[in-house]
Design an enzyme around this catalytic site. Structure first.
Site, PDB file in Angstrom:
ATOM      1  N   GLU A  93       0.822  -1.200   0.000  1.00 12.16           N
ATOM      2  CA  GLU A  93       0.000   0.000   0.000  1.00 12.16           C
ATOM      3  C   GLU A  93       0.864   1.260   0.000  1.00 12.16           C
ATOM      4  O   GLU A  93       1.937   1.280   0.601  1.00 12.16           O
ATOM      5  CB  GLU A  93      -0.880   0.029   1.253  1.00 12.16           C
ATOM      6  N   CYS A 106       2.997   8.286   1.880  1.00 14.39           N
ATOM      7  CA  CYS A 106       3.420   7.228   2.796  1.00 14.39           C
ATOM      8  C   CYS A 106       3.738   5.981   1.967  1.00 14.39           C
ATOM      9  O   CYS A 106       2.891   5.492   1.222  1.00 14.39           O
ATOM     10  CB  CYS A 106       2.300   6.948   3.798  1.00 14.39           C
ATOM     11  N   CYS A 113       5.771  -8.110   7.135  1.00 12.21           N
ATOM     12  CA  CYS A 113       6.725  -7.548   8.095  1.00 12.21           C
ATOM     13  C   CYS A 113       7.103  -8.618   9.107  1.00 12.21           C
ATOM     14  O   CYS A 113       6.274  -9.435   9.491  1.00 12.21           O
ATOM     15  CB  CYS A 113       6.090  -6.360   8.807  1.00 12.21           C
ATOM     16  N   CYS A 117       4.302  -6.778  15.543  1.00 10.17           N
ATOM     17  CA  CYS A 117       3.645  -5.933  16.552  1.00 10.17           C
ATOM     18  C   CYS A 117       2.186  -6.402  16.674  1.00 10.17           C
ATOM     19  O   CYS A 117       1.499  -6.585  15.668  1.00 10.17           O
ATOM     20  CB  CYS A 117       3.694  -4.468  16.132  1.00 10.17           C
ATOM     21  N   CYS A 120      -0.946  -4.682  15.042  1.00 10.72           N
ATOM     22  CA  CYS A 120      -0.801  -4.358  13.623  1.00 10.72           C
ATOM     23  C   CYS A 120      -1.098  -5.582  12.757  1.00 10.72           C
ATOM     24  O   CYS A 120      -0.469  -6.639  12.930  1.00 10.72           O
ATOM     25  CB  CYS A 120       0.631  -3.888  13.380  1.00 10.72           C
ATOM     26  N   GLU A 159       9.209  -2.829   7.972  1.00  4.91           N
ATOM     27  CA  GLU A 159      10.143  -2.092   8.846  1.00  4.91           C
ATOM     28  C   GLU A 159      11.301  -1.617   7.960  1.00  4.91           C
ATOM     29  O   GLU A 159      12.118  -2.429   7.508  1.00  4.91           O
ATOM     30  CB  GLU A 159      10.628  -3.025   9.965  1.00  4.91           C
ATOM     31  N   SER A 212       8.391   4.339  16.546  1.00  3.18           N
ATOM     32  CA  SER A 212       7.107   3.820  17.020  1.00  3.18           C
ATOM     33  C   SER A 212       7.317   3.396  18.463  1.00  3.18           C
ATOM     34  O   SER A 212       7.878   2.333  18.724  1.00  3.18           O
ATOM     35  CB  SER A 212       6.677   2.609  16.182  1.00  3.18           C
ATOM     36  N   LEU A 213       6.894   4.214  19.400  1.00  2.06           N
ATOM     37  CA  LEU A 213       7.204   3.981  20.810  1.00  2.06           C
ATOM     38  C   LEU A 213       6.133   3.094  21.481  1.00  2.06           C
ATOM     39  O   LEU A 213       6.406   1.982  21.898  1.00  2.06           O
ATOM     40  CB  LEU A 213       7.342   5.331  21.528  1.00  2.06           C
ATOM     41  N   ASN A 288      -7.787   2.336  16.502  1.00  2.00           N
ATOM     42  CA  ASN A 288      -9.074   2.134  15.840  1.00  2.00           C
ATOM     43  C   ASN A 288      -9.511   0.686  16.011  1.00  2.00           C
ATOM     44  O   ASN A 288      -8.813  -0.227  15.578  1.00  2.00           O
ATOM     45  CB  ASN A 288      -8.963   2.450  14.338  1.00  2.00           C
ATOM     46  N   CYS A 331      -2.199   7.459   7.078  1.00  2.00           N
ATOM     47  CA  CYS A 331      -0.856   6.906   7.083  1.00  2.00           C
ATOM     48  C   CYS A 331      -0.531   6.186   8.383  1.00  2.00           C
ATOM     49  O   CYS A 331       0.005   5.098   8.383  1.00  2.00           O
ATOM     50  CB  CYS A 331       0.151   8.005   6.833  1.00  2.00           C
TER      51      CYS A 331
HETATM   52  S1  SF4 Z   1       3.729  -1.695  13.155  1.00  2.00           S
HETATM   53 FE1  SF4 Z   1       5.256  -1.474  11.510  1.00  2.00          FE
HETATM   54  S2  SF4 Z   1       7.018  -2.666  12.285  1.00  2.00           S
HETATM   55 FE2  SF4 Z   1       5.241  -3.327  13.539  1.00  2.00          FE
HETATM   56  S3  SF4 Z   1       4.457  -5.158  12.460  1.00  2.00           S
HETATM   57 FE3  SF4 Z   1       3.337  -3.352  11.674  1.00  2.00          FE
HETATM   58  S4  SF4 Z   1       4.458  -2.737   9.793  1.00  2.00           S
HETATM   59 FE4  SF4 Z   1       5.810  -4.070  11.021  1.00  2.00          FE
END
Ligand code: SF4
Length: 351
Positions: A93, A106, A113, A117, A120, A159, A212-213, A288, A331
């Site tokens: 995307e 973006c 990935c 996370c 995600c 990443e 990304s904290l 969300n 984004c």
């Molecule tokens: S937040 Fe970013 S680094 Fe983490 S799994 Fe999703 S795409 Fe990968």
């Protein structure tokens, strides 16, 4: 006959070296770089300041590939999401986000990935492959936007620091005076916090850094971002703290608020402590909800209270209400791959 040379995704220097290798003068490399990366030309026949014979020779030995658009969705607020089709049929995307005075693209850097996370949806997808440098660059060159892109963020799928060489090459091409000319102050690369690469990236001075904290203790952060176990908070923050940023540079900390996970008053105060001696700004986002992961969005008043604590402690803090929500494609949302975005992608892939 040996395989043809791909001319897209090469830096000026690499293009010059290839021309020399092919028995051409070095300056031909600069000419070709400009045609491809600034004039966005993919057909040798249209490169009219090159001798016809040379163009014909190029067509024999080289090629200029392009990505294509599988689907495009425009939001009411002007945000446009592109489902990009790669040469092997995989899809990633890209999102165009117009805001006052700027237009941000973006971009994705990997198919899937490895970082896993838990908030995600991309983290749940199998990692398939890295994007090649030309596939990263071509999201800017080939997609058609309503207005010219002024800013680039590497916050799409993947990443970026896990695809280091292709990303560095793409950043050099974006910034080149003979290329798209997006200056490094207009480029932001977002990472989960791969500490050695943070240092390398800032040292290379190729753009702004976003982290990304999403957590204020190792326990909490590791529970939603497994990479934290390898690069714990203190180590990552040290990389942000000690690397010699130039005077005007600030790190951006992205903080996704998830109800009951990382949205408490204690978290807000811990966040203040974590970043207090780092030139930075903080972007808050509220999760969300979706059917993919059982996390909840905090109440608006919780988000505003969290933000108030940061502001009262003199931290530059923005709270981004997602853009493009009607198409599930803002984004930040794309980066975190909330299920809605993935479902939209899955549906598009199923068509
Ligand atoms: S937040 Fe970013 S680094 Fe983490 S799994 Fe999703 S795409 Fe990968």
């Amino acid at each position: 006959m040996s395989a043809k040379h791909n001319l897209k995704g090469r830096t000026v220097e690499e293009m010059e070296n290839l021309m020399v290798e092919l028995g051409q003068p070095k300056f031909r490399g600069r000419q070709l770089f400009l045609w491809i990366n600034q004039k966005k030309e993919n057909d040798f026949a249209n490169m009219t300041d090159l001798a016809k014979k040379f163009r014909e020779a190029l067509a024999e030995t080289c090629y200029i590939p392009t990505i294509s658009v599988a689907e495009e969705q425009a939001s009411e607020d002007g945000t446009t999401k592109y489902l990009v089709q790669l040469h092997d049929g995989r899809k990633v995307e890209a999102v165009f986000i117009p805001t006052e005075g700027r237009a941000t693209l973006c971009i994705s850097t990997q198919v899937g990935c490895k970082m896993a996370c838990s908030f995600c949806a991309t983290g749940y997808q199998k990692f398939t492959r890295d994007l090649e440098s030309w596939e990263i660059v071509d999201q800017l060159l080939t997609l058609k936007f309503p207005t010219p892109v002024t800013n680039i963020v590497l916050m799409g799928m993947g990443e970026p620091f896990d695809n280091w060489e292709s990303v560095v090459r793409a950043l050099k091409i974006f910034q080149d005076p003979m290329g798209p000319q997006i200056g490094k102050r207009h480029i932001t690369v977002s990472t989960v916090g791969i500490t050695p690469k943070i240092r390398e990236f800032v040292g290379a001075n190729l753009g702004r850094l976003a982290i990304s904290l999403h957590g204020t203790t190792d326990e909490q952060r590791s529970s939603i971002m497994p990479m934290n176990r390898k690069y714990p908070l203190a180590e990552m923050m040290e990389a942000c703290r000690t690397v010699g940023f130039n005077n005007r540079d600030r790190v951006t900390f992205e903080y996704l608020l998830i109800k009951g996970i990382n949205d408490s008053v204690e978290d807000a105060y811990r966040l203040v402590e974590l970043v207090k001696d780092i030139p930075c700004k903080i972007n808050l986002l509220a999760y969300n909800e979706n059917t993919f992961v059982d996390f909840k969005r905090p109440d608006e008043k919780v988000v505003l209270k969290f933000q108030r604590i940061l502001l009262d402690n003199n931290l530059t803090t923005t709270y981004r209400r997602s853009r493009g929500r009607d198409i599930a494609a803002a984004c930040g949302q794309l980066h975190h791959k909330h299920a809605r975005a993935t479902q939209a992608q899955a549906q598009a892939q199923a068509i």
